[in-house]
Design a protein around this motif. Structure first.
Motif, PDB file in Angstrom:
ATOM      1  N   MET A 194       0.815  -1.200   0.000  1.00 59.09           N
ATOM      2  CA  MET A 194       0.000   0.000   0.000  1.00 59.09           C
ATOM      3  C   MET A 194       0.854   1.256   0.000  1.00 59.09           C
ATOM      4  SD  MET A 194      -3.174   0.794   0.009  1.00 59.09           S
ATOM      5  CE  MET A 194      -4.235   2.139   0.336  1.00 59.09           C
ATOM      6  N   THR A 195       1.977   1.256   0.685  1.00 56.31           N
ATOM      7  CA  THR A 195       2.807   2.455   0.725  1.00 56.31           C
ATOM      8  C   THR A 195       3.430   2.755  -0.641  1.00 56.31           C
ATOM      9  OG1 THR A 195       4.469   1.018   1.712  1.00 56.31           O
ATOM     10  CG2 THR A 195       3.474   2.671   3.128  1.00 56.31           C
ATOM     11  N   GLY A 196       3.762   1.736  -1.419  1.00 54.12           N
ATOM     12  CA  GLY A 196       4.301   1.958  -2.756  1.00 54.12           C
ATOM     13  C   GLY A 196       3.305   2.680  -3.652  1.00 54.12           C
ATOM     14  N   LYS A 197       2.060   2.263  -3.595  1.00 53.72           N
ATOM     15  CA  LYS A 197       1.009   2.904  -4.389  1.00 53.72           C
ATOM     16  C   LYS A 197       0.757   4.330  -3.901  1.00 53.72           C
ATOM     17  CE  LYS A 197      -0.078  -0.453  -7.116  1.00 53.72           C
ATOM     18  NZ  LYS A 197       0.157  -0.378  -8.530  1.00 53.72           N
ATOM     19  N   GLN A 198       0.802   4.532  -2.581  1.00 57.40           N
ATOM     20  CA  GLN A 198       0.597   5.873  -2.020  1.00 57.40           C
ATOM     21  C   GLN A 198       1.740   6.805  -2.437  1.00 57.40           C
ATOM     22  OE1 GLN A 198      -2.109   6.939  -0.331  1.00 57.40           O
ATOM     23  NE2 GLN A 198      -1.242   8.991  -0.297  1.00 57.40           N
ATOM     24  N   LEU A 199       2.980   6.304  -2.475  1.00 54.87           N
ATOM     25  CA  LEU A 199       4.138   7.089  -2.886  1.00 54.87           C
ATOM     26  C   LEU A 199       4.019   7.483  -4.360  1.00 54.87           C
ATOM     27  CD1 LEU A 199       6.898   8.241  -2.078  1.00 54.87           C
ATOM     28  CD2 LEU A 199       7.898   6.071  -2.772  1.00 54.87           C
ATOM     29  N   GLU A 200       3.605   6.557  -5.202  1.00 52.57           N
ATOM     30  CA  GLU A 200       3.403   6.860  -6.626  1.00 52.57           C
ATOM     31  C   GLU A 200       2.321   7.920  -6.798  1.00 52.57           C
ATOM     32  OE1 GLU A 200       2.621   3.464  -9.090  1.00 52.57           O
ATOM     33  OE2 GLU A 200       4.193   2.298  -8.098  1.00 52.57           O
ATOM     34  N   PHE A 201       1.250   7.795  -6.022  1.00 56.09           N
ATOM     35  CA  PHE A 201       0.158   8.766  -6.091  1.00 56.09           C
ATOM     36  C   PHE A 201       0.636  10.147  -5.657  1.00 56.09           C
ATOM     37  CE2 PHE A 201      -3.364  11.018  -4.033  1.00 56.09           C
ATOM     38  CZ  PHE A 201      -4.241  11.111  -5.102  1.00 56.09           C
ATOM     39  N   ASP A 202       1.392  10.223  -4.574  1.00 57.84           N
ATOM     40  CA  ASP A 202       1.896  11.517  -4.091  1.00 57.84           C
ATOM     41  C   ASP A 202       2.844  12.152  -5.112  1.00 57.84           C
ATOM     42  OD1 ASP A 202       0.451  11.323  -1.755  1.00 57.84           O
ATOM     43  OD2 ASP A 202       2.128  10.503  -0.567  1.00 57.84           O
ATOM     44  N   GLN A 203       3.682  11.341  -5.763  1.00 56.19           N
ATOM     45  CA  GLN A 203       4.578  11.880  -6.786  1.00 56.19           C
ATOM     46  C   GLN A 203       3.792  12.416  -7.978  1.00 56.19           C
ATOM     47  OE1 GLN A 203       7.162   8.571  -7.592  1.00 56.19           O
ATOM     48  NE2 GLN A 203       8.561   9.059  -5.904  1.00 56.19           N
ATOM     49  N   ARG A 204       2.766  11.703  -8.367  1.00 58.24           N
ATOM     50  CA  ARG A 204       1.931  12.149  -9.494  1.00 58.24           C
ATOM     51  C   ARG A 204       1.215  13.448  -9.155  1.00 58.24           C
ATOM     52  NH1 ARG A 204       1.266  12.821 -14.630  1.00 58.24           N
ATOM     53  NH2 ARG A 204      -0.856  12.648 -15.334  1.00 58.24           N
ATOM     54  N   VAL A 205       0.708  13.562  -7.939  1.00 55.06           N
ATOM     55  CA  VAL A 205       0.031  14.792  -7.508  1.00 55.06           C
ATOM     56  C   VAL A 205       1.026  15.952  -7.506  1.00 55.06           C
ATOM     57  CG1 VAL A 205      -1.074  15.926  -5.537  1.00 55.06           C
ATOM     58  CG2 VAL A 205      -1.804  13.656  -6.221  1.00 55.06           C
ATOM     59  N   THR A 206       2.247  15.712  -7.037  1.00 51.32           N
ATOM     60  CA  THR A 206       3.278  16.749  -7.029  1.00 51.32           C
ATOM     61  C   THR A 206       3.601  17.201  -8.453  1.00 51.32           C
ATOM     62  OG1 THR A 206       4.233  15.797  -5.017  1.00 51.32           O
ATOM     63  CG2 THR A 206       5.614  17.306  -6.251  1.00 51.32           C
ATOM     64  N   GLN A 207       3.738  16.256  -9.387  1.00 50.01           N
ATOM     65  CA  GLN A 207       4.010  16.595 -10.777  1.00 50.01           C
ATOM     66  C   GLN A 207       2.875  17.415 -11.385  1.00 50.01           C
ATOM     67  OE1 GLN A 207       4.637  12.811 -12.647  1.00 50.01           O
ATOM     68  NE2 GLN A 207       6.819  12.721 -12.088  1.00 50.01           N
ATOM     69  N   LEU A 208       1.649  17.019 -11.106  1.00 48.17           N
ATOM     70  CA  LEU A 208       0.504  17.750 -11.642  1.00 48.17           C
ATOM     71  C   LEU A 208       0.406  19.162 -11.050  1.00 48.17           C
ATOM     72  CD1 LEU A 208      -2.221  14.957 -11.780  1.00 48.17           C
ATOM     73  CD2 LEU A 208      -1.126  16.115 -13.708  1.00 48.17           C
ATOM     74  N   THR A 209       0.730  19.295  -9.774  1.00 46.89           N
ATOM     75  CA  THR A 209       0.718  20.618  -9.149  1.00 46.89           C
ATOM     76  C   THR A 209       1.756  21.530  -9.789  1.00 46.89           C
ATOM     77  OG1 THR A 209       0.009  19.601  -7.070  1.00 46.89           O
ATOM     78  CG2 THR A 209       0.892  21.839  -6.950  1.00 46.89           C
ATOM     79  N   LYS A 210       2.955  21.013 -10.038  1.00 48.52           N
ATOM     80  CA  LYS A 210       4.001  21.806 -10.689  1.00 48.52           C
ATOM     81  C   LYS A 210       3.579  22.210 -12.101  1.00 48.52           C
ATOM     82  CE  LYS A 210       8.003  19.953  -8.237  1.00 48.52           C
ATOM     83  NZ  LYS A 210       9.248  19.167  -8.365  1.00 48.52           N
ATOM     84  N   LYS A 211       2.995  21.264 -12.840  1.00 46.92           N
ATOM     85  CA  LYS A 211       2.554  21.569 -14.201  1.00 46.92           C
ATOM     86  C   LYS A 211       1.438  22.611 -14.184  1.00 46.92           C
ATOM     87  CE  LYS A 211       1.039  19.521 -18.516  1.00 46.92           C
ATOM     88  NZ  LYS A 211       0.691  18.306 -19.242  1.00 46.92           N
ATOM     89  N   HIS A 212       0.541  22.515 -13.237  1.00 53.52           N
ATOM     90  CA  HIS A 212      -0.549  23.482 -13.123  1.00 53.52           C
ATOM     91  C   HIS A 212      -0.009  24.879 -12.818  1.00 53.52           C
ATOM     92  CE1 HIS A 212      -4.530  25.049 -12.350  1.00 53.52           C
ATOM     93  NE2 HIS A 212      -4.124  25.470 -11.165  1.00 53.52           N
TER      94      HIS A 212
END
Length: 114
Positions: free
Chosen positions: A1-19
């Motif tokens: 579960m932590t691996g999936k949560q880490l991937e999700f947090d990285q994706r959210v960070t990338q999307l925030t930077k792009k936004h």
């Protein structure tokens, strides 16, 4: 579960930077598969580099013409009188002091003039 949560947090960070980048300006481009994608535009400076360079070159040319016209001793006397004034005049004296670039240009102007 932590691996999936880490991937999700990285994706959210990338999307925030792009936004955040898209908020500064964007352009729409179409990929080869027909999908329209928004790409951020580069932020341009308020003053273009060419204008800044031309202003500095113009300032050195102005100093060189003054130095060539007045002569080194008269020019230095005027700079010294500025240096004896207020803090603004002292700053002007520091800017207007004889430097190697303006001295070289003044010598070239004097060669052309005579």
């Amino acid at each position: 579960m932590t691996g999936k949560q880490l991937e999700f947090d990285q994706r959210v960070t990338q999307l925030t930077k792009k936004h955040q980048k898209l908020n500064r300006g964007y352009r729409a481009t179409m990929r080869s598969d027909g999908l329209v994608v928004m790409k951020p535009q580069r932020v341009r400076s308020a003053i273009p580099a060419r204008v800044l360079i031309l202003a500095v070159l113009g300032f050195f040319a102005f100093k060189a013409f003054l130095l060539a016209h007045l002569g080194a001793t008269t020019y230095q006397n005027r700079v010294d009188s500025l240096n004896a004034g207020t803090s603004v005049e002292k700053a002007g004296a520091w800017i207007m002091q004889i430097d190697p670039v303006s001295d070289f240009l003044a010598l070239q102007i004097n060669k052309l003039r005579f």
